[in-house]
Every structure is written in C-alpha cells, then in structure tokens.
Design an enzyme around this catalytic site. Structure first.
Site, PDB file in Angstrom:
ATOM      1  N   HIS A   1       0.854  -1.200   0.000  1.00  0.00           N
ATOM      2  CA  HIS A   1       0.000   0.000   0.000  1.00  0.00           C
ATOM      3  C   HIS A   1       0.880   1.236   0.000  1.00  0.00           C
ATOM      4  CE1 HIS A   1      -2.991   2.917   1.646  1.00  0.00           C
ATOM      5  NE2 HIS A   1      -3.847   2.153   1.002  1.00  0.00           N
TER       6      HIS A   1
ATOM      7  N   VAL B   1       2.528   3.930   2.121  1.00  0.00           N
ATOM      8  CA  VAL B   1       1.808   4.719   3.108  1.00  0.00           C
ATOM      9  C   VAL B   1       0.941   3.753   3.929  1.00  0.00           C
ATOM     10  CG1 VAL B   1      -0.099   5.263   1.533  1.00  0.00           C
ATOM     11  CG2 VAL B   1       0.377   6.768   3.450  1.00  0.00           C
TER      12      VAL B   1
ATOM     13  N   GLY C   1      -5.225   4.195   5.940  1.00  0.00           N
ATOM     14  CA  GLY C   1      -6.006   4.910   6.946  1.00  0.00           C
ATOM     15  C   GLY C   1      -6.924   4.004   7.737  1.00  0.00           C
TER      16      GLY C   1
ATOM     17  N   ASP D   1      -8.960   1.266  12.669  1.00  0.00           N
ATOM     18  CA  ASP D   1      -9.112   0.014  13.395  1.00  0.00           C
ATOM     19  C   ASP D   1      -8.426   0.083  14.761  1.00  0.00           C
ATOM     20  OD1 ASP D   1     -10.260  -2.776  12.985  1.00  0.00           O
ATOM     21  OD2 ASP D   1      -8.252  -3.221  13.732  1.00  0.00           O
TER      22      ASP D   1
END
Length: 163
Positions: A66, A72, A75, A80
């Site tokens: 990712h 990165v 989000g 979570d």
C-alpha cells in the site's frame, strides 16, 4: 494507569480480561504497542480518556502493498486501532463480552503515515458507555503524528457480544 507492550501482547492472547472477554487482535492486525494512559474520568466529555502509541517500522507489512513504490499506512488501520482501543477501554472497565466494531460517524483524514514516521499516537475521548443488554462504548478518537492530528473519527462505536 498504563499498559506495557508485554501486557498489550497478553491482551491479544485473549485472557487478559478473562476468558470470553475483550481482546486485541494478534500479529499483523495489532496496531498498538503500549497504552500510556487509561482513565474513566477526563477527556473532552469527562467520561474517560485513553492514550496509546505505535512505533512505525519501515518493514511493517502494509508498506509493501500500500502502495508499491509509494508506501503509506492505510487509513483504515489507524481507524481500526481506535476501535481496538475502545474495546480495551470496555474490557478494562470490567464489562463482559468480546469487542466488535459497530460503526463510526464521521472520519477525516488530513495527513499520511510514511515508513519513516517513527511513531504515532492515539487518543480516545469516551463519550458514553452503555451497560444494558449489550455493553457498548462511543468515543471520539484521533491519530496524531508529530503533534498534529492526521486522522479524526467521531462517534466510534464498539459493542461487546457474548459468544
């Protein structure tokens, strides 16, 4: 009160709050290293506050996928972590059952977490705790990097189910 990394790992093993009660995910989904402060007073609503952090390692699994070439932290993993911490708050409060994320009101992302971030902090402000037929907590939370709020989530909801 605070919890060390050893205690966080015990929470992931499932018996920290007693069999059948709140636990953290283990291994790759555990997004918390330690809890620096937990209290049932204070915070923006004077119903409780929780502060925690996560050390960011450039070799965390999510950076490799990712995004390839532009790593990165997703989000959704920060979100979570806030749900995970709300579940810890409910277990720490002595409420029985296993935590499940039930929803979130509004989420705002205003920054990103890169492999060289060093660490991030989490903060929860407890708004309400229900203890009737199904225990549930509602909180506002944030992910902070270098003193700046980069994710903000309002009305996070976690319920405790008995299975």
């Amino acid at each position: 009160m605070q919890f060390s990394n050893t205690e966080i790992l015990a929470m992931a093993n499932g018996n920290f709050f007693g069999p059948g009660n709140a636990q953290l995910p283990s291994s790759l989904m555990l997004m918390i290293d330690q809890i620096n402060h937990i209290a049932n007073t204070g915070g923006n609503f004077d119903k409780g506050q929780l502060d925690a952090d996560l050390k960011i390692h450039p070799d965390h699994w999510f950076f490799g996928c990712h995004f390839p070439g532009d790593p990165v932290m997703p989000g959704c993993l920060g979100l979570d972590a806030l749900w995970q911490l709300l579940g810890v708050f409910l277990g720490w409060s002595g409420l029985p059952g296993k935590g499940r994320a039930l929803g979130v009101g509004k989420v705002k992302f205003s920054g990103q977490i890169y492999p060289n971030a060093g660490s991030i902090q989490y903060r929860l402000h407890i708004k309400r705790v229900f203890t009737k037929s199904m225990s549930m907590g509602i909180a506002d939370g944030m992910v902070i990097h270098n003193g700046k709020i980069i994710y903000q989530a309002n009305d996070l909801k976690v319920g405790l189910i008995n299975r």
